[in-house]
Design an enzyme around this catalytic site. Structure first.
Site, PDB file in Angstrom:
ATOM      1  N   LYS A 275       0.737  -1.164   0.024  1.00  0.00           N
ATOM      2  CA  LYS A 275       0.046   0.146  -0.007  1.00  0.00           C
ATOM      3  C   LYS A 275       0.955   1.128  -0.111  1.00  0.00           C
ATOM      4  O   LYS A 275       1.713   1.225   0.840  1.00  0.00           O
ATOM      5  CB  LYS A 275      -0.710  -0.109   1.151  1.00  0.00           C
ATOM      6  CG  LYS A 275      -2.119  -0.612   1.052  1.00  0.00           C
ATOM      7  CD  LYS A 275      -3.098  -0.276   2.260  1.00  0.00           C
ATOM      8  CE  LYS A 275      -4.648  -0.874   2.105  1.00  0.00           C
ATOM      9  NZ  LYS A 275      -5.311  -0.465   3.091  1.00  0.00           N
ATOM     10  N   GLU A 354     -19.794  -7.469   9.017  1.00  0.00           N
ATOM     11  CA  GLU A 354     -20.695  -6.883   9.427  1.00  0.00           C
ATOM     12  C   GLU A 354     -21.799  -7.777  10.027  1.00  0.00           C
ATOM     13  O   GLU A 354     -22.205  -7.593  11.567  1.00  0.00           O
ATOM     14  CB  GLU A 354     -21.175  -5.981   8.555  1.00  0.00           C
ATOM     15  CG  GLU A 354     -20.543  -4.612   8.096  1.00  0.00           C
ATOM     16  CD  GLU A 354     -19.836  -4.978   7.072  1.00  0.00           C
ATOM     17  OE1 GLU A 354     -19.083  -3.940   6.464  1.00  0.00           O
ATOM     18  OE2 GLU A 354     -19.823  -6.158   6.487  1.00  0.00           O
ATOM     19  N   ARG A 382     -25.865  -4.060   5.818  1.00  0.00           N
ATOM     20  CA  ARG A 382     -25.361  -5.755   5.606  1.00  0.00           C
ATOM     21  C   ARG A 382     -25.533  -6.705   6.573  1.00  0.00           C
ATOM     22  O   ARG A 382     -25.458  -7.994   6.274  1.00  0.00           O
ATOM     23  CB  ARG A 382     -23.687  -5.598   5.195  1.00  0.00           C
ATOM     24  CG  ARG A 382     -23.377  -4.464   4.252  1.00  0.00           C
ATOM     25  CD  ARG A 382     -21.892  -4.846   3.849  1.00  0.00           C
ATOM     26  NE  ARG A 382     -21.874  -5.509   2.708  1.00  0.00           N
ATOM     27  CZ  ARG A 382     -20.586  -5.972   2.125  1.00  0.00           C
ATOM     28  NH1 ARG A 382     -19.568  -5.390   2.443  1.00  0.00           N
ATOM     29  NH2 ARG A 382     -20.476  -6.851   1.279  1.00  0.00           N
TER      30      ARG A 382
END
Length: 600
Positions: A275, A354, A382
């Site tokens: 990243k 979630e 979700r």
């Protein structure tokens, strides 16, 4: 060079040296452009070479490329003819910060939420087969998104199919960098090539006729690969595994993808990236530079609502060891970084999961703990089934800290918390609070912690206009508060719309009520004001359909009150992107909108 790229075909004539130069130019441009527009910096810097290699080998839109989440598709946008619009990224009327099918035919599937790419790409692959299309289907998914249960459901299905699907696992976190090297590159190129694949399939076909030897050979192959390659999980699911390879090594990426393009069975390529690659400060702190705000953004000395929540968590945990906090991979965004450091045994990051986060909280509540689930409004969608069946149905003692409610701004429709009041208030056993400022929010969390109910506190992205907010005070359950007394017009304001309601109320000589609760409503106060005023207005930063204003309308109907009511809320369409103020003005959730409603 970037100006001349109008489609992916423009890069197919370049040699390796030119492609590497292209990658450097894209990296430099993204660093400069994202500082102006804001957006996701570190994720995009990490997959520049991978995106170039994919477009060099495959042919979108004939071949379908599906990004997971979609926030890392900036290089993809540049290579697919959108370079001249990159300065409009995430702005009103400009390019989306995510993939969006209506924006380009090269965006094979819209994204915004995590763990969806494999399911979508598998559907496309099977659709290609039904339609007799030879187009390839490629899913790009990160190791973080792979923690989402939906991705495993899709992997399970893919491995049981014969779909022409290539899954690219972009791994920028797992500790397997030692496997990246010259020998590993050689092995991956070898086993992804035609010679190895043909030899493997023919030999296994022959050995199938001798079951005992076939079983031994298959087991030996798996154990041998398991010693050098982390492939066991994927191959057990029925996917051919290749990798890991260096995701910043263009020659290796191109050769490997070229080999894998020739195959037609479900397969997974594991690449290692970093990243923020190419920008040291982003490499060293990818979390901080995951998403950046425009350099021109005004900074505020006031605390964000997420900061207020984090402060309350720390202060409350100091005296209450039964407090436990849960996040589905949004620690920093939810203001929980300090809590994680200070109370590691009371902090749980469950990954992008979630559904699990909510039911897990239910299990903790069953053991007498006080779980606080910190979750963005758009991501709470979700876990809706779990909220209903595992929490509310059992009336468990769980607090939901619902961040990013209402209009979030530049992230647009995929991240807007436009529907929570509508989908929450129909669920029995819930208490729903909407703070209008930081101090009131702190008081609400104090109240929620001392109350044995399932409680939702929803608050916006952004800052409060109150500096000092820490307090021991609580508020009365279900009680609204009149903040301005007037005549003729009564305004019922929820959450952050209170400020606009107050300024409009002064011009109208109206009564203004900070409602504070969507459920239970302060029915007696609403009834009293409806009987003493000739015009009522409700305003909320939620869909007008089924929201707080609808709750007031239902109450008036139940009590046979005919006072005129105007409901101000978000219209029946998905929100646009842009600055938060622009969007509130666009949808009339401001002083002008209230004045127009009063005069109409």
């Amino acid at each position: 060079m970037l100006n001349s790229i109008t489609s992916p075909t423009d890069i197919k004539q370049l040699n390796i040296v030119q492609l590497q130069s292209l990658a450097k130019k894209v990296r430099t441009f993204l660093i400069e452009n994202i500082q102006r527009t804001g957006g996701h910096l570190a994720p995009n810097l990490g997959i520049i070479e991978m995106t170039i290699a994919i477009h060099y080998i495959f042919d979108t839109p004939y071949d379908s490329l599906v990004f997971d989440v979609g926030h890392q598709a900036y290089t993809h946008k540049i290579l697919t003819g959108r370079f001249d619009k990159m300065h409009t990224l995430r702005q009103k009327g400009g390019l989306s910060g995510f993939t969006k099918h209506s924006e380009s035919e090269h965006d094979s599937f819209g994204a915004g939420h995590s763990s969806t790419s494999i399911s979508a790409a598998l559907g496309i692959a099977i659709g290609n087969s039904i339609n007799n299309s030879k187009g390839k289907s490629i899913a790009v998914i990160g190791d973080g998104a792979l923690t989402g249960g939906m991705s495993f459901e899709a992997l399970n299905h893919a491995g049981d199919s014969d779909a022409d699907l290539l899954i690219i696992l972009n791994d920028n976190d797992m500790s397997i960098s030692k496997n990246v090297g010259a020998m590993n590159k050689y092995l991956t190129r070898l086993i992804s090539g035609k010679v190895y694949s043909t030899m493997k399939s023919k030999s296994l076909g022959f050995l199938e006729k001798i079951p005992q030897i076939h079983k031994f050979a298959k087991r030996s192959e798996e154990h041998l690969k398991g010693m050098v390659l982390p492939s066991t999980l994927f191959e057990e699911l029925g996917l051919d595994y290749f990798g890991p390879i260096d995701g910043h090594d263009l020659p290796t990426l191109i050769q490997t993808l070229k080999n894998l393009k020739k195959q037609t069975k479900p397969r997974l390529l594991h690449i290692i990236t970093k990243k923020g690659y190419g920008l040291k400060i982003a490499e060293n702190d990818p979390c901080k530079f995951h998403g950046v705000t425009p350099a021109s953004s005004n900074t505020s000395s006031f605390p964000s609502y997420s900061t207020v929540f984090g402060t309350w968590l720390n202060n409350t945990a100091l005296h209450h060891k039964n407090l436990v906090a849960i996040t589905p991979a949004m620690c920093a965004g939810s203001g929980m970084s300090e809590f994680e450091k200070n109370y590691p045994k009371q902090y749980f990051d469950v990954g992008i999961a979630e559904q699990h986060a909510i039911t897990f909280a239910g299990g903790l509540a069953m053991q007498g703990l006080k779980p606080i689930v910190a979750i963005y409004s758009t991501f709470l969608q979700r876990g809706y089934d779990q909220l209903i069946h595992d929490i509310a149905l059992q009336n468990l003692n769980v607090i939901f800290a619902i961040d990013r409610a209402g209009l979030v701004g530049a992230d647009g429709a995929t991240h807007a918390g436009s529907f929570d009041l509508s989908f929450l208030r129909c669920i029995p056993n819930l208490i729903i609070m909407t703070p209008s400022n930081a101090m009131q929010m702190y008081q609400m969390f104090n109240t929620a912690f001392k109350t044995n109910n399932t409680i939702c506190i929803r608050y916006p992205r952004g800052v409060s206009n109150i500096q000092d907010y820490v307090t021991d005070k609580q508020i009365s359950l279900g009680k609204a508060k009149i903040i301005l007394k007037g005549s003729d017009v009564a305004i019922f304001a929820f959450g952050t719309t209170v400020e606009s309601a107050f300024s409009a109320g002064k011009k109208l000589n109206a009564t203004v009520v900070d409602m504070r609760f969507v459920k239970p409503l302060d029915k007696d106060l609403i009834t009293e004001l409806a009987n003493s005023h000739i015009k009522l207005i409700s305003i909320e930063d939620n869909a007008a359909i089924g929201g707080a204003g609808s709750a007031i309308s239902e109450l008036l109907h139940q009590r046979n009150i005919n006072t005129s009511l105007s409901i101000l809320g978000l219209p029946d369409k998905f929100s646009e992107q842009g600055e938060q103020k622009e969007l509130y003005d666009l949808y009339g959730l401001n002083e002008a909108g209230i004045l127009n409603a009063a005069r109409s």
